[in-house]
Design an enzyme around this catalytic site. Structure first.
Site, PDB file in Angstrom:
ATOM      1  N   CYS A   1     -10.393  -0.534  -3.673  1.00 52.24           N
ATOM      2  CA  CYS A   1      -9.924   0.835  -3.868  1.00 52.24           C
ATOM      3  C   CYS A   1     -10.764   1.547  -4.921  1.00 52.24           C
ATOM      4  O   CYS A   1     -10.620   2.750  -5.128  1.00 52.24           O
ATOM      5  CB  CYS A   1      -8.453   0.851  -4.277  1.00 52.24           C
ATOM      6  SG  CYS A   1      -8.114   0.007  -5.836  1.00 52.24           S
TER       7      CYS A   1
ATOM      8  N   GLN B   1       0.831  -1.205   0.000  1.00 52.82           N
ATOM      9  CA  GLN B   1       0.000   0.000   0.000  1.00 52.82           C
ATOM     10  C   GLN B   1       0.865   1.255   0.000  1.00 52.82           C
ATOM     11  O   GLN B   1       1.830   1.363   0.762  1.00 52.82           O
ATOM     12  CB  GLN B   1      -0.917   0.015   1.222  1.00 52.82           C
ATOM     13  CG  GLN B   1      -2.025  -1.024   1.187  1.00 52.82           C
ATOM     14  CD  GLN B   1      -3.152  -0.671   0.221  1.00 52.82           C
ATOM     15  OE1 GLN B   1      -3.159   0.391  -0.397  1.00 52.82           O
ATOM     16  NE2 GLN B   1      -4.109  -1.572   0.094  1.00 52.82           N
TER      17      GLN B   1
ATOM     18  N   ASN C   1      -8.377  -8.573  -1.369  1.00 46.70           N
ATOM     19  CA  ASN C   1      -7.899  -7.208  -1.613  1.00 46.70           C
ATOM     20  C   ASN C   1      -7.413  -7.134  -3.055  1.00 46.70           C
ATOM     21  O   ASN C   1      -6.220  -7.042  -3.315  1.00 46.70           O
ATOM     22  CB  ASN C   1      -6.771  -6.862  -0.631  1.00 46.70           C
ATOM     23  CG  ASN C   1      -6.345  -5.401  -0.732  1.00 46.70           C
ATOM     24  OD1 ASN C   1      -7.012  -4.593  -1.369  1.00 46.70           O
ATOM     25  ND2 ASN C   1      -5.217  -5.074  -0.135  1.00 46.70           N
TER      26      ASN C   1
ATOM     27  N   GLU D   1      -1.111 -15.227  -3.915  1.00 48.72           N
ATOM     28  CA  GLU D   1      -0.613 -14.005  -4.559  1.00 48.72           C
ATOM     29  C   GLU D   1       0.012 -14.353  -5.904  1.00 48.72           C
ATOM     30  O   GLU D   1       0.712 -15.364  -6.039  1.00 48.72           O
ATOM     31  CB  GLU D   1       0.414 -13.314  -3.663  1.00 48.72           C
ATOM     32  CG  GLU D   1       1.207 -12.185  -4.308  1.00 48.72           C
ATOM     33  CD  GLU D   1       0.343 -11.048  -4.830  1.00 48.72           C
ATOM     34  OE1 GLU D   1       0.692 -10.487  -5.890  1.00 48.72           O
ATOM     35  OE2 GLU D   1      -0.677 -10.726  -4.187  1.00 48.72           O
TER      36      GLU D   1
END
Length: 501
Positions: free
Chosen positions: A448, A320, A420, A370
């Site tokens: 986001c 982030q 996320n 990931e």
């Protein structure tokens, strides 16, 4: 859509959007993120938040037609760049938070209306509704740092206002209109001084280099963008991207030595870089696997302290961009998960694994997925360094790994999932796997940009079972939403959503 059953209307609605987008029947901005959001946001903010900002900032000025060219008469280059990159910069931070909160509120209201329309039923919540919101909306959590908060900045190289092609900064204009101008960005409120300093010295280096920059791939040139990463301890990593064209290995070595010497013993030594990377790239973006980052000097990693963890960050890993804000975000996610020693925490799109690792002591096991291999290696290092032994990280696409991983775990105990994703949202197979796993009763979704594919994700999480779409499990119910501001001076805001079933 009259006469269609709820799930038929959902499939019809989504399929028609895809059909129109592919066929070109929707305008260009509806075929590319973030424009898909117009379908869901309607007149909330005219496709993005700049309409709201312009209304507040211009204070009664009459609207003018957008100029077809870029020139100094349209205001100073610095002001115009600030208006594009940080559109809220003219407002006080308190006013910025009000704008963002109202925008998030309207997004949720519109989301509620579409869920009702597509499903034919009202979304039930555990708390009383207010103003047609689908859930409890908490006050926005402000960023602890307002100026210079970015820990990563990407600088482009192109012609500046004076025509010099060796200008380092941010773009004004569009490639489509052929009016790109590169403007130095040292005045932007979200960029730290250290990042601007490295960019300025990279420009100095370029202007003394005999090689031309690569402005357009097919036109030749070599020097390309610069990425700067910093941590809260002041350490600085720089990554220079270079198009090798037809240079030999010997010629490439000369250029690498030149830039290395510049930043070690030349004028660039003033930047006091902790590390300098060099990447040869013939594409717009290259991963480490496609074209390895070559360490010219210094430490191979940058480290950060967050949530009582020491975290390793590779040049290619996602982290982030607002470190202090990220701590507020991750604390919020942790509180909403409600994990305990009887639950497995599933962290999808986990990056360097911070969310899962910060909660490892409160849960029986952490499972992370990931795409970026370097980020997974960082997560494993962070776990080992911090003495965390109940974590397991997997490299690859979530849509390929998740179904098999859930099959091996779902019969054991309760699973709490955290997602996320990037702005493009989650792959539909990931939504299918989550919906169809009975062990997942709680889901925390961090967005986001709750537009486009992310909105589709939410709809498919909450819609009734649909065998045709392989959404067989019980639907989730949106319970709470928490806006967290990680991007002062910009319209962007993280939105943390809690789903249960």
């Amino acid at each position: 859509m009259a006469g269609l059953k709820p799930m038929h209307s959902l499939r019809y609605f989504i399929s028609m959007v895809g059909l129109f987008s592919k066929s070109g029947l929707l305008p260009w901005y509806a075929r590319n993120p973030p424009g898909w959001s117009q379908l869901f946001l309607g007149t909330v903010c005219k496709g993005d938040f700049t309409h709201v900002i312009a209304t507040k900032c211009q204070k009664g000025q009459k609207s003018q037609k957008k100029p077809s060219h870029l020139g100094p008469l349209d205001g100073s280059w610095q002001e115009r760049l600030a208006d594009v990159v940080t559109p809220l910069w003219r407002l006080s931070y308190e006013e910025q938070l009000k704008v963002k909160f109202e925008a998030q509120k309207k997004i949720l209201q519109r989301l509620e209306s579409y869920i009702q329309m597509l499903n034919g039923v009202n979304v039930t919540t555990a708390t009383p509704k207010s103003e047609s919101l689908p859930c409890l909306l908490h006050p926005i959590i402000p960023s602890p740092v307002i100026n210079g908060y970015r820990n990563k900045s990407t600088f482009s190289v192109n012609r500046g206002p004076d025509g010099n092609p060796k200008t380092v900064g941010y773009y004004l204009g569009t490639w489509r209109d052929g009016n790109i101008v590169c403007v130095q960005s040292n005045h932007l409120k979200n960029i730290p001084e250290k990042h601007s300093q490295v960019a300025q010295y990279y420009e100095v280096f370029l202007r003394q280099s005999p090689l031309e920059p690569c402005l357009v791939f097919h036109e030749g040139g070599y020097w390309r963008e610069l990425i700067v990463r910093t941590n809260s301890q002041g350490h600085t990593m720089a990554i220079i991207t270079f198009h090798p064209q037809k240079l030999s290995q010997e010629e490439l070595h000369v250029q690498k030595e030149a830039v290395k010497e510049f930043f070690i013993r030349g004028p660039g030594a003033a930047c006091d870089l902790t590390s300098l990377y060099f990447q040869e790239s013939t594409m717009t973006r290259c991963s480490h696997q496609q074209s390895p980052y070559q360490l010219l000097f210094g430490e191979p990693y940058i480290f950060e302290e967050l949530l009582s963890l020491k975290i390793r960050i590779s040049p290619d890993a996602f982290f982030q961009i607002n470190t202090a804000g990220a701590e507020m975000l991750y604390r919020t996610v942790g509180e909403l998960t409600g994990v305990n020693s009887d639950t497995i925490l599933l962290d999808i799109c986990c990056g360097t694994g911070v969310i899962g690792l910060s909660l490892a002591q409160h849960t029986s096991q952490v499972l992370g997925i990931e795409l970026v291999e370097q980020a997974v290696e960082d997560a494993r290092w962070t776990a080992a360094f911090n003495g965390i032994t109940n974590s397991e990280f997997h490299t690859g696409r979530a849509e390929k790994i998740l179904p098999g991983l859930l099959k091996s775990k779902e019969d054991r105990q309760s699973i709490v999932a955290v997602v996320n994703p990037a702005r493009a949202g989650l792959h539909y197979k990931v939504i299918q796997a989550i919906r169809n796993c009975r062990a997942i009763r709680t889901l925390v979704f961090v967005s986001c940009k709750l537009h486009g594919e992310s909105t589709r994700n939410v709809i498919e999480l909450c819609c009734p079972p649909d065998p045709a779409k392989k959404l067989l499990g019980e639907p989730f119910v949106l319970q709470q939403a928490v806006p967290v501001d990680l991007f002062p001076h910009t319209p962007h805001c993280e939105l943390v959503l809690l789903f249960t079933r």
